[in-house]
Write an enzyme that holds these catalytic residues in place. Structure first.
Site, PDB file in Angstrom:
ATOM      1  N   TYR A  61     -10.257   0.571  11.307  1.00 31.30           N
ATOM      2  CA  TYR A  61     -11.495   0.937  10.576  1.00 31.30           C
ATOM      3  C   TYR A  61     -11.825  -0.024   9.438  1.00 31.30           C
ATOM      4  O   TYR A  61     -12.797   0.184   8.729  1.00 31.30           O
ATOM      5  CB  TYR A  61     -11.444   2.393  10.085  1.00 31.30           C
ATOM      6  CG  TYR A  61     -10.281   2.761   9.192  1.00 31.30           C
ATOM      7  CD1 TYR A  61     -10.207   2.331   7.880  1.00 31.30           C
ATOM      8  CD2 TYR A  61      -9.264   3.584   9.676  1.00 31.30           C
ATOM      9  CE1 TYR A  61      -9.141   2.694   7.071  1.00 31.30           C
ATOM     10  CE2 TYR A  61      -8.190   3.950   8.877  1.00 31.30           C
ATOM     11  CZ  TYR A  61      -8.135   3.503   7.566  1.00 31.30           C
ATOM     12  OH  TYR A  61      -7.078   3.854   6.778  1.00 31.30           O
ATOM     13  N   LYS A  62     -11.013  -1.061   9.253  1.00 27.39           N
ATOM     14  CA  LYS A  62     -11.300  -2.043   8.208  1.00 27.39           C
ATOM     15  C   LYS A  62     -12.087  -3.193   8.837  1.00 27.39           C
ATOM     16  O   LYS A  62     -13.230  -3.032   9.204  1.00 27.39           O
ATOM     17  CB  LYS A  62      -9.996  -2.460   7.529  1.00 27.39           C
ATOM     18  CG  LYS A  62      -9.387  -1.287   6.746  1.00 27.39           C
ATOM     19  CD  LYS A  62      -8.006  -1.535   6.191  1.00 27.39           C
ATOM     20  CE  LYS A  62      -7.545  -0.297   5.404  1.00 27.39           C
ATOM     21  NZ  LYS A  62      -6.118  -0.327   5.089  1.00 27.39           N
TER      22      LYS A  62
ATOM     23  N   ASP B 213       2.724  -4.829   8.789  1.00 26.05           N
ATOM     24  CA  ASP B 213       1.508  -4.014   8.733  1.00 26.05           C
ATOM     25  C   ASP B 213       0.328  -4.982   8.653  1.00 26.05           C
ATOM     26  O   ASP B 213       0.242  -5.792   7.728  1.00 26.05           O
ATOM     27  CB  ASP B 213       1.550  -3.086   7.512  1.00 26.05           C
ATOM     28  CG  ASP B 213       0.380  -2.096   7.506  1.00 26.05           C
ATOM     29  OD1 ASP B 213      -0.689  -2.442   8.051  1.00 26.05           O
ATOM     30  OD2 ASP B 213       0.532  -1.002   6.934  1.00 26.05           O
TER      31      ASP B 213
ATOM     32  N   PHE C 190       0.864  -1.178   0.000  1.00 32.78           N
ATOM     33  CA  PHE C 190       0.000   0.000   0.000  1.00 32.78           C
ATOM     34  C   PHE C 190       0.908   1.238   0.000  1.00 32.78           C
ATOM     35  O   PHE C 190       1.824   1.332   0.818  1.00 32.78           O
ATOM     36  CB  PHE C 190      -0.905  -0.025   1.229  1.00 32.78           C
ATOM     37  CG  PHE C 190      -1.958   1.035   1.214  1.00 32.78           C
ATOM     38  CD1 PHE C 190      -3.092   0.896   0.434  1.00 32.78           C
ATOM     39  CD2 PHE C 190      -1.812   2.177   1.976  1.00 32.78           C
ATOM     40  CE1 PHE C 190      -4.072   1.878   0.418  1.00 32.78           C
ATOM     41  CE2 PHE C 190      -2.792   3.167   1.964  1.00 32.78           C
ATOM     42  CZ  PHE C 190      -3.924   3.016   1.182  1.00 32.78           C
TER      43      PHE C 190
ATOM     44  N   ARG D 147     -12.055  -5.355  -6.416  1.00 33.93           N
ATOM     45  CA  ARG D 147     -11.724  -5.953  -5.125  1.00 33.93           C
ATOM     46  C   ARG D 147     -13.014  -6.191  -4.335  1.00 33.93           C
ATOM     47  O   ARG D 147     -13.854  -5.292  -4.216  1.00 33.93           O
ATOM     48  CB  ARG D 147     -10.825  -4.954  -4.404  1.00 33.93           C
ATOM     49  CG  ARG D 147      -9.961  -5.509  -3.335  1.00 33.93           C
ATOM     50  CD  ARG D 147      -8.977  -4.452  -2.863  1.00 33.93           C
ATOM     51  NE  ARG D 147      -9.630  -3.307  -2.243  1.00 33.93           N
ATOM     52  CZ  ARG D 147      -9.095  -2.591  -1.250  1.00 33.93           C
ATOM     53  NH1 ARG D 147      -7.898  -2.886  -0.777  1.00 33.93           N
ATOM     54  NH2 ARG D 147      -9.732  -1.561  -0.743  1.00 33.93           N
TER      55      ARG D 147
HETATM   56  C1  LIG Z   1      -5.505   0.857   4.803  1.00 29.26           C
HETATM   57  C2  LIG Z   1      -4.017   0.827   4.885  1.00 29.26           C
HETATM   58  C3  LIG Z   1      -3.312   1.898   5.459  1.00 29.26           C
HETATM   59  C4  LIG Z   1      -4.047   3.114   5.912  1.00 29.26           C
HETATM   60  O1  LIG Z   1      -3.213   4.061   6.481  1.00 29.26           O
HETATM   61  P1  LIG Z   1      -3.849   5.389   7.101  1.00 29.26           P
HETATM   62  O2  LIG Z   1      -2.732   6.029   7.811  1.00 29.26           O
HETATM   63  O3  LIG Z   1      -4.997   4.975   7.968  1.00 29.26           O
HETATM   64  O4  LIG Z   1      -4.376   6.212   5.970  1.00 29.26           O
HETATM   65  C5  LIG Z   1      -1.939   1.779   5.565  1.00 29.26           C
HETATM   66  N1  LIG Z   1      -1.288   0.688   5.124  1.00 29.26           N
HETATM   67  C6  LIG Z   1      -1.941  -0.343   4.569  1.00 29.26           C
HETATM   68  C7  LIG Z   1      -1.189  -1.549   4.106  1.00 29.26           C
HETATM   69  C8  LIG Z   1      -3.323  -0.300   4.412  1.00 29.26           C
HETATM   70  O5  LIG Z   1      -3.966  -1.315   3.847  1.00 29.26           O
END
Ligand SMILES: *Cc1c(COP(=O)(O)O)cnc(C)c1O
Length: 416
Positions: free
Chosen positions: A228-229, A203, A131, A377
């Site tokens: 939040y996921k 992560d 990401f 997705r």
């Molecule tokens: C959703 C996600 C994020 C989100 O980061 P924010 O700081 O909340 O915007 C970060 N890394 C990964 C791999 C994600 O899937």
């Protein structure tokens, strides 16, 4: 071939089916995007009202103590810990995933630089398909440090073995890839990093609450993740960071705000890190949002990760089976691994008009999302997704594809 009746039968037998009623899902929507923004637990509305009216409105500043606001990052961290194989006092819910990753990476580089056997390591290994914020945060940290650190990007998981070496300070990977849904073997990958003398930072954005994670048992060094996921904490809800007991003493992060101080209310001019996980904190938290995280965590206490994983694999297997059987005439390409051990809780398919097809699905109430390049997705949240949902979503997809009922010139939204 599985029929809709079979799916209804499976729902009737599903031990998690009762939990769907704990969520407020709009009628007419099949929600397959809980991997991006989890649905709202019904309890969150009353909790928000309590925080606003009673704790803030009436009790005012007293709530830092009387409502436990100040302790909330640690208390929620302890509620989250069992879901990721962490111990009490090893997790805080705080800040964002991006910011927590910055702290974790900075701390890991410092641990390496101050270890006489490990100094001189200047490379962070991660994945090009990670990401983007994870890569960006690492780039920001290394360029700001300006001490010769660099990033090494792998293009596929099997390159790790040849790329991680004696120059590697940290291997930083997302356990379940946000786009492909590929899941790393945490134990083997952490062991690979350690064999080269590197630290392993994970992560868990697409793992926490979705797949079983055993951070301590699998030898991870540091981890961050999202609430939040799959944890249904609410839009932009604070994220988490895990620092195992064995690293807490040497964990130093540069965002040394007063919440991470050994004596935050002593108001002394010198920073001294708190003992334990509190040193991962920085400053005052968004309490209204933080409070709602508990509602999602409470629902996880009504089941366990083994039951969630069993249903998650059944849902993703069913989705793959039905798409491949019922949409066989269309140019769909499965991106997500078929191997259970390598699969998270979402499934991605490519289609040359993926964006347009996804917009058509959303218009008909099937909410998934689109990720470049050409990837549709679909996230499956066992707490509220039913087998009949899967059948109905595939039926709508089949209908859209058969009738080419999508607009290839669809205008792109800023956020999709
Ligand atoms: C959703 C996600 C994020 C989100 O980061 P924010 O700081 O909340 O915007 C970060 N890394 C990964 C791999 C994600 O899937």
């Amino acid at each position: 071939m599985t029929t809709r009746t079979d799916c209804l039968e499976r729902d009737a037998q599903d031990p998690l089916a009762v939990l769907r009623d704990e969520f407020d899902l709009p009628a007419g929507v099949i929600y397959l995007d809980g991997n991006s923004l989890g649905a709202r637990p019904k309890a969150a509305l009353a909790r928000a009202q309590q925080v606003m009216a009673q704790e803030w409105g009436h009790d005012l500043i007293r709530s830092w103590n009387s409502a436990g606001w100040f302790e909330m990052p640690k208390r929620l961290g302890n509620l989250l810990a069992p879901l990721i194989g962490a111990a009490d006092g090893e997790v805080v819910v705080t800040d964002t995933t991006s910011v927590n990753l910055f702290k974790a990476l900075a701390a890991a580089l410092t641990m390496q630089a101050t270890d006489p056997k490990r100094t001189g390591r200047r490379v962070i290994v991660t994945e090009r398909s990670n990401f983007p914020t994870d890569i960006y945060m690492a780039q920001g940290l290394t360029s700001w440090l300006d001490r010769g650190y660099s990033l090494r990007l792998i293009d596929s998981p099997d390159q790790l073995r040849s790329v991680v070496d004696g120059e590697t300070a940290v291997v930083m990977l997302t356990h379940v890839n946000y786009r492909s849904g590929y899941q790393y073997d945490m134990q083997a990958t952490s062991a690979l990093a350690h064999a080269a003398g590197a630290l392993m930072v994970w992560d868990l954005a697409h793992s926490a609450g979705a797949v079983p994670v055993a951070l301590n048992a699998d030898g991870a060094d540091l981890a961050v993740g999202c609430t939040y996921k799959y944890l249904n904490g609410g839009p932009g809800a604070p994220a988490f960071i895990w620092v195992p007991k064995r690293h807490q003493e040497s964990f130093r992060q540069p965002l040394s705000g007063w919440w991470g101080h050994a004596a935050p209310f002593a108001m002394v001019p010198d920073f001294k890190p708190a003992d334990g996980i509190a040193r991962a904190l920085c400053g005052t938290q968004p309490i209204v949002s933080l409070a709602l995280v508990e509602c999602g965590l409470d629902l996880h206490r009504k089941t366990d990760m083994a039951a969630i994983r069993t249903k998650s694999l059944a849902l993703t297997d069913l989705f793959i089976e039905l798409v491949e059987a019922r949409c066989a005439a269309h140019p769909l390409g499965l991106v997500t691994p078929r191997d259970h051990a390598q699969r998270g809780s979402h499934v991605s398919f490519t289609h040359p008009h993926g964006y347009a097809v996804m917009q058509a699905l959303i218009a008909r109430g099937v909410i998934g999302d689109y990720r470049e390049p050409a990837i549709m997705r679909f996230g499956f949240t066992p707490l509220y997704t039913s087998y009949a949902d899967v059948w109905d979503a595939v039926e709508i997809l089949r209908d859209i594809l058969d009738r080419q009922d999508y607009n290839v010139d669809a205008k792109r939204d800023a956020v999709t």
